[in-house]
Design an enzyme around this catalytic site. Sequence first.
Site, short mmCIF file in Angstrom:
data_model
loop_
_atom_site.label_atom_id
_atom_site.label_comp_id
_atom_site.label_asym_id
_atom_site.label_seq_id
_atom_site.Cartn_x
_atom_site.Cartn_y
_atom_site.Cartn_z
N ASP A 159 0.68 -1.17 0.09
CA ASP A 159 0.04 0.14 -0.10
C ASP A 159 0.77 1.15 0.06
OD1 ASP A 159 -2.08 -1.94 0.48
OD2 ASP A 159 -2.17 -1.59 2.54
N GLU A 263 -9.68 -0.11 -4.15
CA GLU A 263 -10.65 -0.76 -3.25
C GLU A 263 -11.24 0.02 -2.34
OE1 GLU A 263 -8.73 -4.06 -1.30
OE2 GLU A 263 -7.36 -2.73 -0.04
O1 F6P Z 1 -2.21 -4.15 3.54
C1 F6P Z 1 -1.86 -4.80 2.40
C2 F6P Z 1 -3.34 -5.45 1.88
O2 F6P Z 1 -3.02 -6.12 0.68
C3 F6P Z 1 -4.49 -4.19 1.41
O3 F6P Z 1 -4.05 -3.88 0.18
C4 F6P Z 1 -5.45 -5.12 1.46
O4 F6P Z 1 -6.60 -4.42 1.71
C5 F6P Z 1 -5.31 -5.86 2.66
O5 F6P Z 1 -3.87 -6.15 2.69
C6 F6P Z 1 -6.06 -7.56 2.30
O6 F6P Z 1 -5.83 -8.16 3.53
P1 F6P Z 1 -5.81 -9.66 3.52
O7 F6P Z 1 -4.51 -10.00 2.96
O8 F6P Z 1 -6.10 -10.01 4.80
O9 F6P Z 1 -7.19 -10.29 2.84
#
Ligand code: F6P
Length: 392
Positions: A159, A263
């Site tokens: 991010d 998102e």
């Molecule tokens: O923080 C990294 C990230 O890939 C974000 O971009 C995303 O919203 C989140 O992690 C997704 O979370 P998880 O891997 O727990 O599904």
Amino acid sequence: MSASSSAVKRSLNVGDQRLISNMIKRVGVLTGGGDAPGLNPAIKGLVYRGSELDVEVVGLFDGWRSLLNPLPEVLPLDRNTVRTWDRDGGTNLGSSRTNPFRQVNKQGETEDRSAEVIENIRQLSLDAIVVCGGEDTLGVAAKLAPRGVRVVGVPKTIDKDLPGTDYTLGFDTALRNITEVIERSRTPAGSHGWVQIIEVMGRHAGHLALWSGVAGQAHIILIPEVPFRYEHVFQLLTSRLGQPTLNRAHSQRPRYAVIVIAEGARAEDGEMITIDDRHDSFGHIRLGGVGDVLARKISAETPYEARAVMLGHPQRGGTPSPIDRIMGMMFGARAAEAVAAEHFGKMVSARGIAPVCEFPLVDIATVSGKIATVNVERDYDVERYHLKHLGM
Ligand code: F6P
């Protein structure tokens, strides 16, 4: 200290040389939160540079979760073990989103188990912990530091939303992955005359969307920092595509458009779209689905057909890009130096990115509870929903 490590010590700056003791230091390294390409190169850099500075490294499995086990297992890491890790994506130590300060027990109550982490660090005879993570994982480190835990942080997240650093591991590889999809989405969109919507990660920051959108030359880029208006998106599409015509042979206009949407983006009069309503132990909800909402709206309210794809976790997948390999190894090496010089309570950071960058240490508290979003005034054109100053 051996003869060769004395020479290495002399290669540190004078302030750091003074601080290095002749004692071997034993450090544990952990990787927490969402995995990211660049973590394994960072561990390699830590072990390699550590071996020159009498810093011995052991791996802790699955982030902070390892230190909540009654008898944490550790993986001794030497140069031979990590020799090829620079090419590996993900994290060879495993990861988890574990918050020791908020653990749910069998009765469903939330409890603070951070004391167990501190006790385990003592039991394992670790002089320090190198914590590779994003805002949550490093946030835990920042809360443990005032309680006497000696930590050094390494910034990681696709991010790129951590304050105090210009680079976070995984960002460049995720950009590469997303840009490839944008490229590949052009042919079906062009053949069928679609508006192709590509939803990318990034949580509440638009860096991934903005920069992948620019790299892939998307026509519209929607980011969380600036809520969008549907009407305005429709106008931008019309100005590119005009009215659909059967007179194809003589049309000078493009037949398709690509929209990259983060998102965490939302319409001015809408909510953020989530996958479900579950929160993790850091209080985060999983975002996803806004691209599909936008596609339905475009298909229903304009003459254009729209399709959405949510890229999901493969954005974080695959081998690290050259930048993530270099930045990972440099971050890891700098973390070893910070340990050797006993600069604790710090996070390795970057000013600029490879190959021209510097690696200052910043207070680990810099990242606690804050995120660095897109500088809208400087970088984002709110009329064109795109990067400023590119003449597009
Ligand atoms: O923080 C990294 C990230 O890939 C974000 O971009 C995303 O919203 C989140 O992690 C997704 O979370 P998880 O891997 O727990 O599904």
